[in-house]
Design a protein around this motif. Structure first.
Motif, PDB file in Angstrom:
ATOM      1  N   THR A   1      31.440  33.384  35.972  1.00  0.00           N
ATOM      2  CA  THR A   1      32.504  32.463  35.596  1.00  0.00           C
ATOM      3  C   THR A   1      33.648  32.541  36.594  1.00  0.00           C
ATOM      4  OG1 THR A   1      33.760  34.033  34.240  1.00  0.00           O
ATOM      5  CG2 THR A   1      31.897  32.910  33.184  1.00  0.00           C
ATOM      6  N   PHE A   2      34.595  31.599  36.466  1.00  0.00           N
ATOM      7  CA  PHE A   2      35.744  31.598  37.369  1.00  0.00           C
ATOM      8  C   PHE A   2      36.662  32.794  37.117  1.00  0.00           C
ATOM      9  CE2 PHE A   2      37.240  29.415  33.605  1.00  0.00           C
ATOM     10  CZ  PHE A   2      38.552  29.840  33.465  1.00  0.00           C
ATOM     11  N   HIS A   3      36.479  33.481  35.973  1.00  0.00           N
ATOM     12  CA  HIS A   3      37.273  34.685  35.708  1.00  0.00           C
ATOM     13  C   HIS A   3      36.943  35.809  36.692  1.00  0.00           C
ATOM     14  CE1 HIS A   3      38.970  32.954  32.134  1.00  0.00           C
ATOM     15  NE2 HIS A   3      37.785  32.830  31.548  1.00  0.00           N
ATOM     16  N   MET A   4      35.780  35.696  37.342  1.00  0.00           N
ATOM     17  CA  MET A   4      35.404  36.714  38.320  1.00  0.00           C
ATOM     18  C   MET A   4      36.269  36.641  39.575  1.00  0.00           C
ATOM     19  SD  MET A   4      31.244  36.723  37.911  1.00  0.00           S
ATOM     20  CE  MET A   4      31.015  38.241  38.812  1.00  0.00           C
ATOM     21  N   LEU A   5      37.110  35.612  39.677  1.00  0.00           N
ATOM     22  CA  LEU A   5      38.070  35.557  40.783  1.00  0.00           C
ATOM     23  C   LEU A   5      39.091  36.693  40.691  1.00  0.00           C
ATOM     24  CD1 LEU A   5      38.728  31.697  40.937  1.00  0.00           C
ATOM     25  CD2 LEU A   5      37.360  33.076  42.520  1.00  0.00           C
ATOM     26  N   TRP A   6      39.160  37.338  39.544  1.00  0.00           N
ATOM     27  CA  TRP A   6      40.034  38.508  39.400  1.00  0.00           C
ATOM     28  C   TRP A   6      39.489  39.721  40.143  1.00  0.00           C
ATOM     29  CZ3 TRP A   6      44.843  38.429  37.842  1.00  0.00           C
ATOM     30  CH2 TRP A   6      45.285  37.428  36.967  1.00  0.00           C
ATOM     31  N   ILE A   7      38.216  39.695  40.516  1.00  0.00           N
ATOM     32  CA  ILE A   7      37.606  40.866  41.147  1.00  0.00           C
ATOM     33  C   ILE A   7      38.312  41.241  42.454  1.00  0.00           C
ATOM     34  CG2 ILE A   7      35.502  41.712  42.258  1.00  0.00           C
ATOM     35  CD1 ILE A   7      33.912  40.220  40.119  1.00  0.00           C
ATOM     36  N   PRO A   8      38.497  40.326  43.422  1.00  0.00           N
ATOM     37  CA  PRO A   8      39.228  40.726  44.642  1.00  0.00           C
ATOM     38  C   PRO A   8      40.669  41.120  44.369  1.00  0.00           C
ATOM     39  CG  PRO A   8      38.811  38.353  44.621  1.00  0.00           C
ATOM     40  CD  PRO A   8      38.008  38.940  43.515  1.00  0.00           C
ATOM     41  N   VAL A   9      41.269  40.573  43.312  1.00  0.00           N
ATOM     42  CA  VAL A   9      42.644  40.951  42.958  1.00  0.00           C
ATOM     43  C   VAL A   9      42.678  42.406  42.514  1.00  0.00           C
ATOM     44  CG1 VAL A   9      44.584  40.463  41.419  1.00  0.00           C
ATOM     45  CG2 VAL A   9      43.198  38.581  42.315  1.00  0.00           C
ATOM     46  N   VAL A  10      41.706  42.797  41.705  1.00  0.00           N
ATOM     47  CA  VAL A  10      41.637  44.186  41.251  1.00  0.00           C
ATOM     48  C   VAL A  10      41.387  45.120  42.430  1.00  0.00           C
ATOM     49  CG1 VAL A  10      40.399  45.825  39.790  1.00  0.00           C
ATOM     50  CG2 VAL A  10      40.832  43.513  38.962  1.00  0.00           C
ATOM     51  N   ILE A  11      40.492  44.730  43.314  1.00  0.00           N
ATOM     52  CA  ILE A  11      40.196  45.561  44.489  1.00  0.00           C
ATOM     53  C   ILE A  11      41.452  45.746  45.329  1.00  0.00           C
ATOM     54  CG2 ILE A  11      38.879  45.692  46.639  1.00  0.00           C
ATOM     55  CD1 ILE A  11      36.600  44.243  45.189  1.00  0.00           C
ATOM     56  N   LEU A  12      42.233  44.675  45.512  1.00  0.00           N
ATOM     57  CA  LEU A  12      43.486  44.774  46.254  1.00  0.00           C
ATOM     58  C   LEU A  12      44.450  45.732  45.573  1.00  0.00           C
ATOM     59  CD1 LEU A  12      45.508  43.852  48.431  1.00  0.00           C
ATOM     60  CD2 LEU A  12      46.110  41.938  46.934  1.00  0.00           C
TER      61      LEU A  12
ATOM     62  N   GLY B   1      40.366  47.809  32.958  1.00  0.00           N
ATOM     63  CA  GLY B   1      40.311  46.811  31.898  1.00  0.00           C
ATOM     64  C   GLY B   1      40.153  45.406  32.456  1.00  0.00           C
ATOM     65  N   VAL B   2      40.929  45.068  33.482  1.00  0.00           N
ATOM     66  CA  VAL B   2      40.824  43.748  34.122  1.00  0.00           C
ATOM     67  C   VAL B   2      39.458  43.595  34.781  1.00  0.00           C
ATOM     68  CG1 VAL B   2      41.802  42.228  35.880  1.00  0.00           C
ATOM     69  CG2 VAL B   2      43.323  43.638  34.485  1.00  0.00           C
ATOM     70  N   TRP B   3      39.002  44.643  35.444  1.00  0.00           N
ATOM     71  CA  TRP B   3      37.705  44.661  36.136  1.00  0.00           C
ATOM     72  C   TRP B   3      36.563  44.375  35.159  1.00  0.00           C
ATOM     73  CZ3 TRP B   3      35.941  45.003  41.053  1.00  0.00           C
ATOM     74  CH2 TRP B   3      34.696  45.569  41.309  1.00  0.00           C
ATOM     75  N   SER B   4      36.550  45.083  34.036  1.00  0.00           N
ATOM     76  CA  SER B   4      35.480  44.918  33.048  1.00  0.00           C
ATOM     77  C   SER B   4      35.499  43.522  32.432  1.00  0.00           C
ATOM     78  CB  SER B   4      35.632  45.980  31.957  1.00  0.00           C
ATOM     79  OG  SER B   4      34.655  45.809  30.946  1.00  0.00           O
ATOM     80  N   ASP B   5      36.689  43.038  32.074  1.00  0.00           N
ATOM     81  CA  ASP B   5      36.785  41.698  31.475  1.00  0.00           C
ATOM     82  C   ASP B   5      36.324  40.625  32.461  1.00  0.00           C
ATOM     83  OD1 ASP B   5      37.706  42.698  29.113  1.00  0.00           O
ATOM     84  OD2 ASP B   5      39.819  42.279  29.503  1.00  0.00           O
ATOM     85  N   ALA B   6      36.735  40.743  33.717  1.00  0.00           N
ATOM     86  CA  ALA B   6      36.355  39.748  34.720  1.00  0.00           C
ATOM     87  C   ALA B   6      34.843  39.702  34.907  1.00  0.00           C
ATOM     88  CB  ALA B   6      37.045  40.055  36.048  1.00  0.00           C
ATOM     89  N   LEU B   7      34.212  40.870  34.946  1.00  0.00           N
ATOM     90  CA  LEU B   7      32.765  40.920  35.137  1.00  0.00           C
ATOM     91  C   LEU B   7      32.001  40.410  33.925  1.00  0.00           C
ATOM     92  CD1 LEU B   7      32.403  44.360  36.982  1.00  0.00           C
ATOM     93  CD2 LEU B   7      32.209  42.073  37.967  1.00  0.00           C
ATOM     94  N   ASN B   8      32.645  40.431  32.764  1.00  0.00           N
ATOM     95  CA  ASN B   8      32.001  39.930  31.548  1.00  0.00           C
ATOM     96  C   ASN B   8      32.400  38.488  31.235  1.00  0.00           C
ATOM     97  OD1 ASN B   8      30.380  42.174  30.129  1.00  0.00           O
ATOM     98  ND2 ASN B   8      32.256  43.227  30.707  1.00  0.00           N
TER      99      ASN B   8
END
Length: 288
Positions: free
Chosen positions: A162-173, A243-250
């Protein structure tokens, strides 16, 4: 202090005893940017020294956390009374371990970055923050292969895209920034207290169990530790990123509270850690 010779116009510096203090920030960061290639090359050198630029070396970067994920998966299954829905449990554990080990790998590399570079510091004049950036970049390069492995796990478990996975690079940063901040603090402490690096593995193990790695943040808050702490769990710097990482991946929109706390911890630790490191930097050569 800088002096120049009338004959050649060459500059040299004389370091004298001083109190802790910050350098001229504009000149410092300008020099830091000018020597960025030095940090990159140092990272490449350390990677070659650790044999992580080879096929087997890269494979171990993935195999090690995967084996741990398998062990913790079995542990969680036992604790949950035999629940074996691996499509929910294993991706959570694997992704959480990958991100957690990225941060702790950065911190552990930074911890000995100053003490291991004694001859370099004594014989060269350069902004020592380059050593921190070099080690965090090295940890990032080691983290990248685990993202590809998790992508395979994500597909095998039929997790949503989903588009929520766009949070993944934000979390990595955010985790990268957090690693620079905490790494700067730990590297400085190691110079004064040489057992800091030896203590870190024990602290990291406790930190792992106090973080939502084996469970999602929501499940963690209903567990024996989280239910007692409640929102006080957010004082853990890795609680909100995980928490953000897990939600984004789900495929779930992360709570804005977690996002705000994540950036507060990341940039707060960056400012505190970097300024503390820089204020002590000219003392490094004396302490080595």
């Amino acid at each position: 202090m800088s002096k120049s010779t009338a004959e050649t116009g060459d500059q040299y510096r004389i370091y004298t005893p001083h109190r802790a203090g910050l350098p001229k920030m504009r000149e410092y960061f300008k020099e830091l940017w000018r020597r960025r290639d030095f940090a990159m090359e140092l990272s490449h050198t350390n990677m070659r020294a650790a044999n992580t630029n080879t096929v087997l070396g890269q494979a171990w970067l993935v195999i090690n956390p995967l084996l741990l994920a398998g062990v913790y998966f079995l542990l969680v299954v036992v604790l949950r009374g035999g629940e074996t829905d691996w499509t929910e449990i294993f991706p959570q554990i694997a992704s959480g371990l990958f991100l957690f080990f990225y941060l702790t790998g950065s911190i552990q590399s930074c911890a000995t970055s100053i003490t291991n570079a004694g001859s370099l510091i004594l014989n060269m004049n350069f902004p020592k923050m380059l050593l921190i950036f070099s080690n965090v970049y090295l940890a990032f390069r080691r983290f990248l292969p685990t993202l590809l492995v998790y992508a395979v796990i994500h597909i095998a478990a039929r997790k949503p895209w989903t588009f929520h996975m766009l949070w993944i690079p934000v979390v990595i940063l955010a985790v990268t920034v957090l690693g620079v901040g905490i790494g700067s603090l730990v590297a400085t402490w190691q110079l004064y207290f040489r057992d800091t690096a030896q203590f870190l593995p024990y602290f990291i193990r406790i930190w792992l169990y106090a973080s939502p790695v084996l469970y999602s943040a929501e499940v963690f808050l209903t567990g024996p530790i989280g239910s007692r702490l409640g929102l006080w769990s957010l004082i853990n710097p890795m609680f909100s990123p995980l928490g953000v990482w897990s939600d984004a991946l789900n495929g779930i929109q992360p709570p804005w509270l977690y996002v705000g706390v994540m950036f507060a911890w990341a940039f707060g630790m960056l400012i505190v850690g970097v300024l503390y490191f820089m204020s002590r930097e000219r003392e490094f050569a004396v302490r080595l």
